[in-house]
Design an enzyme around this catalytic site. Structure first.
Site, mmCIF file in Angstrom:
data_model
loop_
_atom_site.group_PDB
_atom_site.id
_atom_site.type_symbol
_atom_site.label_atom_id
_atom_site.label_comp_id
_atom_site.label_asym_id
_atom_site.label_seq_id
_atom_site.Cartn_x
_atom_site.Cartn_y
_atom_site.Cartn_z
ATOM 1 N N MET A 261 0.857 -1.198 0.000
ATOM 2 C CA MET A 261 0.000 0.000 0.000
ATOM 3 C C MET A 261 0.891 1.246 0.000
ATOM 4 S SD MET A 261 -3.441 -0.977 1.993
ATOM 5 C CE MET A 261 -2.881 -0.806 3.670
ATOM 6 N N GLY A 262 2.139 1.083 -0.424
ATOM 7 C CA GLY A 262 3.037 2.231 -0.521
ATOM 8 C C GLY A 262 3.581 2.664 0.826
ATOM 9 N N HIS B 86 9.001 1.092 3.324
ATOM 10 C CA HIS B 86 10.086 1.134 4.314
ATOM 11 C C HIS B 86 10.950 -0.111 4.097
ATOM 12 C CE1 HIS B 86 7.654 -1.864 6.295
ATOM 13 N NE2 HIS B 86 6.658 -1.019 6.395
ATOM 14 N N HIS C 195 9.246 -3.493 3.506
ATOM 15 C CA HIS C 195 8.801 -3.748 2.123
ATOM 16 C C HIS C 195 10.002 -4.071 1.241
ATOM 17 C CE1 HIS C 195 5.512 -0.793 3.331
ATOM 18 N NE2 HIS C 195 4.827 -1.849 2.958
ATOM 19 N N ASP D 216 2.143 -9.167 9.440
ATOM 20 C CA ASP D 216 0.701 -9.408 9.340
ATOM 21 C C ASP D 216 0.509 -10.913 9.168
ATOM 22 O OD1 ASP D 216 -0.314 -6.617 9.364
ATOM 23 O OD2 ASP D 216 1.014 -6.470 7.644
ATOM 24 N N GLN E 255 -2.865 -12.240 8.076
ATOM 25 C CA GLN E 255 -3.053 -11.961 6.640
ATOM 26 C C GLN E 255 -2.312 -13.005 5.797
ATOM 27 O OE1 GLN E 255 -2.927 -7.967 4.550
ATOM 28 N NE2 GLN E 255 -0.805 -8.531 4.272
ATOM 29 N N SER F 158 6.607 -0.456 10.021
ATOM 30 C CA SER F 158 5.242 -0.300 9.516
ATOM 31 C C SER F 158 5.117 1.095 8.936
ATOM 32 C CB SER F 158 4.263 -0.460 10.677
ATOM 33 O OG SER F 158 3.005 0.068 10.321
ATOM 34 N N SER F 159 4.326 1.218 7.879
ATOM 35 C CA SER F 159 4.101 2.549 7.304
ATOM 36 C C SER F 159 3.455 3.459 8.343
ATOM 37 C CB SER F 159 3.192 2.452 6.080
ATOM 38 O OG SER F 159 3.740 1.530 5.179
ATOM 39 N N ARG F 160 2.684 2.853 9.249
ATOM 40 C CA ARG F 160 1.996 3.643 10.272
ATOM 41 C C ARG F 160 2.964 4.282 11.273
ATOM 42 N NH1 ARG F 160 -2.187 -0.297 9.438
ATOM 43 N NH2 ARG F 160 -4.147 0.802 9.115
HETATM 44 O O1 PAF Z 1 -0.222 -5.815 3.740
HETATM 45 C C1 PAF Z 1 -0.615 -4.898 2.996
HETATM 46 O O2 PAF Z 1 0.057 -3.892 2.790
HETATM 47 C C2 PAF Z 1 -1.982 -5.013 2.342
HETATM 48 O O3 PAF Z 1 -2.889 -5.636 3.174
HETATM 49 C C3 PAF Z 1 -1.934 -5.694 0.952
HETATM 50 C C4 PAF Z 1 -1.511 -7.151 1.071
HETATM 51 C C5 PAF Z 1 -0.995 -4.954 0.038
HETATM 52 C C6 PAF Z 1 -3.320 -5.673 0.319
HETATM 53 O O4 PAF Z 1 -3.783 -4.361 0.118
#
Ligand code: PAF
Length: 282
Positions: free
Chosen positions: A30-31, A34, A37, A152, A155, A187-189
């Site tokens: 989601m951009g 960091h 990613h 995550d 996820q 985390s981006s947050r």
């Molecule tokens: O983990 C994330 O950043 C998001 O949940 C993902 C997997 C890109 C889906 O939007």
């Protein structure tokens, strides 16, 4: 670096590459990229001929519109970071309406119960949104391998279930959590933390590490109380949940069964920023 905005253009481009026998690695994001990613991207560059990175703040996975609005966005900087890793990376940066063919809706999924635990309880609809976007991304990119961070973890297990249920021939590659030197999971947050909350946040991982030591000799209730009390006593942090669950089923565990693998899952608010982390307890 090639940047695609429209799914059909990306699909056609990738089709040509596939015909040439190139393997495709995919990193959905989601951009606000960091080092966490970038470690996914580095793994993909190492394993595949072609790496595709998507940057899309997916509206259907946010259960809270304020969280969606405040989610950090830094596309130009993201491109620069990717370009530094490799100018050959292909970037997919869609508009929501093009991505969703004009209808921004989430599909409903049955992930055999993985979706009702933890994040599923606290963020209603979140995993339907994640399933919707990842399924569409997979259909567009059709990668050989796709990379997901263990931060995550729920996820990650859900995406494995998605490819199994949808019979998609994609290998899901888990990548370990990437941490700041002080232990805070990247985390981006984190960009949204105030200085006070940023200074407090590494305490989360310290408590998780202590919980994994306790887990060796104590029962599950004792470990859970320890975490609850430790975070509860911190002036800048507020515990949303700490759960000890079986790594495969994600069902909360009440007692240890030998041979099973367990993880501790935590969500903590630092001010209005929701931080998520987990630790292997086995
Ligand atoms: O983990 C994330 O950043 C998001 O949940 C993902 C997997 C890109 C889906 O939007």
């Amino acid at each position: 670096m090639k940047v695609f905005h429209h799914k059909n253009e990306l699909k056609n481009h990738l089709k040509t590459l596939k015909k040439q026998g190139k393997s495709i690695g995919f990193v959905p994001t989601m951009g606000a990229l960091h080092q966490g990613h970038l470690s996914l991207v580095k793994n993909s560059l190492k394993d595949n001929d072609i790496t595709v990175v998507s940057i899309f703040v997916n509206p259907t996975q946010f259960d809270n519109s304020d969280d969606l609005k405040k989610y950090p966005r830094s596309f130009d900087e993201d491109l620069r970071l990717l370009e530094d890793l490799s100018p050959d990376i292909i970037v997919y940066y869609p508009e929501a309406l093009d991505f969703y063919d004009g209808k921004i809706e989430r599909e409903h999924f049955d992930f055999d119960g993985l979706e009702i635990e933890m994040e599923g309880k606290h963020r209603p609809g979140h995993f339907d949104g994640v399933g919707t976007v990842v399924k569409k991304l997979f259909e567009t990119v059709q990668p050989d391998k796709a990379y997901f961070g263990e931060k995550d973890f729920q996820q990650l297990q859900i995406i494995k279930k998605l490819v199994e249920k949808e019979r998609m021939p994609i290998q899901i590659v888990p990548v370990p959590i990437y941490r700041e030197p002080d232990g805070l999971a990247m985390s981006s947050r984190n960009l949204r933390l105030t200085p006070h909350h940023r200074a407090a946040a590494p305490f989360i991982y310290q408590v998780l590490k202590q919980s994994s030591v306790l887990f060796e000799n104590e029962n599950i209730d004792t470990v859970k109380s320890f975490v609850k009390n430790a975070i509860g006593a911190h002036p800048y942090l507020e515990l949303e949940y700490f759960e000890i669950a079986d790594e495969q089923s994600l069902k909360p565990a009440t007692q240890k069964i030998s041979g099973n693998k367990y993880r501790g899952f935590i969500v903590v608010y630092a001010g209005d920023v929701r931080l998520i982390d987990n630790i292997n307890l086995s």
